[in-house]
Enzyme design. Structure first.
Site, PDB file in Angstrom:
ATOM      1  N   SER A 147       1.012  -1.289  -0.118  1.00  0.00           N
ATOM      2  CA  SER A 147      -0.072   0.048  -0.025  1.00  0.00           C
ATOM      3  C   SER A 147       0.895   1.183  -0.206  1.00  0.00           C
ATOM      4  O   SER A 147       1.844   1.221   0.461  1.00  0.00           O
ATOM      5  CB  SER A 147      -0.860  -0.157   1.299  1.00  0.00           C
ATOM      6  OG  SER A 147      -1.472   1.268   1.502  1.00  0.00           O
ATOM      7  N   TYR A 160      -1.576  -1.013  10.407  1.00  0.00           N
ATOM      8  CA  TYR A 160      -1.827  -1.361   9.003  1.00  0.00           C
ATOM      9  C   TYR A 160      -0.442  -0.926   8.064  1.00  0.00           C
ATOM     10  O   TYR A 160      -0.078  -1.755   7.256  1.00  0.00           O
ATOM     11  CB  TYR A 160      -2.819  -0.382   8.373  1.00  0.00           C
ATOM     12  CG  TYR A 160      -3.054  -0.658   6.874  1.00  0.00           C
ATOM     13  CD1 TYR A 160      -3.676  -1.767   6.490  1.00  0.00           C
ATOM     14  CD2 TYR A 160      -3.008   0.469   6.007  1.00  0.00           C
ATOM     15  CE1 TYR A 160      -3.959  -2.189   4.945  1.00  0.00           C
ATOM     16  CE2 TYR A 160      -3.142   0.293   4.491  1.00  0.00           C
ATOM     17  CZ  TYR A 160      -3.834  -0.983   4.193  1.00  0.00           C
ATOM     18  OH  TYR A 160      -3.756  -1.362   2.733  1.00  0.00           O
TER      19      TYR A 160
END
Ligand SMILES: NC(=O)c1ccc[n+]([C@@H]2O[C@H](COP(=O)([O-])OP(=O)(O)OC[C@H]3O[C@@H](n4cnc5c(N)ncnc54)[C@H](O)[C@@H]3O)[C@@H](O)[C@H]2O)c1
Length: 249
Positions: A147, A160
């Site tokens: 990401s 995350y």
């Protein structure tokens, strides 16, 4: 293009927005796709959509946080498809990220641990299950999902971001260690591919260096290329597919 004709591909956590688009793209390029997810019904409907489009799709249950379920799903896929030389790791605990993933002072340790167990350790477990057959065949390709969050910092979503930074390093480790034996490993790092009603969509649009936000097909196309022979000399890379959002030197 049919760059994956007859290739067996195992997709871990592939029944969400990007996973569905990717499984369908892989199948449209000729892959025999085994899609797994913690949401077994959603995985089944992805496989069904592939079959309805004339491709080969199968599905199974897999919880990235439960390593026994990873082994069971992989064994089931191998029984059905034979040796598997293509792996795509896609799933992530995104609900947890939105609901409980905060900053260093606030995040509860249980949420931190579950995020890492799912988003990072789960993909390590998939890779460990997949690698021996690839090494034995002298050929294999793995594409994990990172990401843009791994390249920047925020006040929240710490677990995350750490999990995705860990994916990047896992990719480099695999590429470095088994590249000479014919196994390639890369990651795709998507930019925002969000539903139309996502809050603050205008802010995302402003931050784009592109005339539009991302679509699932943008990510799917990169995964398909990396899993195919067209990606044969790409190894150990984290490829941002984000309309230029993360431009850096
Ligand atoms: N959409 C974006 O804007 C974006 C941006 C950057 C990175 N990503 C990454 O792309 C991937 C897909 O994201 P998405 O937007 O399609 O999200 P999504 O929520 O639509 O899909 C995530 C999938 O993971 C599955 N999953 C969750 N927990 C699981 C578990 N424990 N075991 C197995 N499967 C599990 C979900 O059921 C779902 O099918 C994720 O790795 C995400 O971090 C997405």
């Amino acid at each position: 293009m049919r760059r994956l004709e007859g290739q067996a591909v195992f997709v871990a956590g592939g029944a969400g927005r990007l996973g569905t688009a990717t499984c369908q793209r892989l199948a449209s390029e000729g892959a025999r796709v085994f899609v797994t997810d913690i949401d077994e019904a959603a995985a089944q409907s992805v496989a069904q959509s592939i079959v309805e489009a004339g491709g080969e799709g199968h599905s199974g249950y897999l919880d990235l946080a439960d390593h026994a379920s990873i082994d069971a799903a992989y064994t089931q896929a191998e029984k059905m498809l034979g040796p598997i030389l293509r792996l795509h790791g896609n799933g992530a605990a995104l609900k947890l990220m939105y609901e409980r993933d905060l900053g260093a002072l606030d995040i509860d340790i249980e949420a931190w641990e579950l995020t890492l167990r799912t988003n990072l350790t789960g993909h390590l477990a998939c890779v460990r299950r997949a690698l021996p057959a690839m090494i034995e065949a002298g050929e294999g390709a793995i594409v994990l999902t990172s990401s843009g969050a791994a390249h920047t910092a925020e006040t929240i979503r710490l677990a995350y971001a750490v999990s995705k930074a860990g994916i990047n390093q896992l990719v480099r480790h695999i590429a470095h260690t088994w590249g000479k034996q014919g196994v390639r490993c890369n990651a795709v790092a998507p930019g925002p591919v969000l539903p139309d009603d996502f809050p603050n969509m205008d802010l995302y649009k402003q931050a784009m260096r592109s005339h539009r936000v991302g679509k699932g097909d943008d990510i799917a196309a990169m995964v398909a290329m990396l899993l195919s022979a067209d990606g044969e000399w790409i190894n150990g890379q984290i490829l941002s597919v984000d309309g230029g959002m993360s431009m850096r030197s």
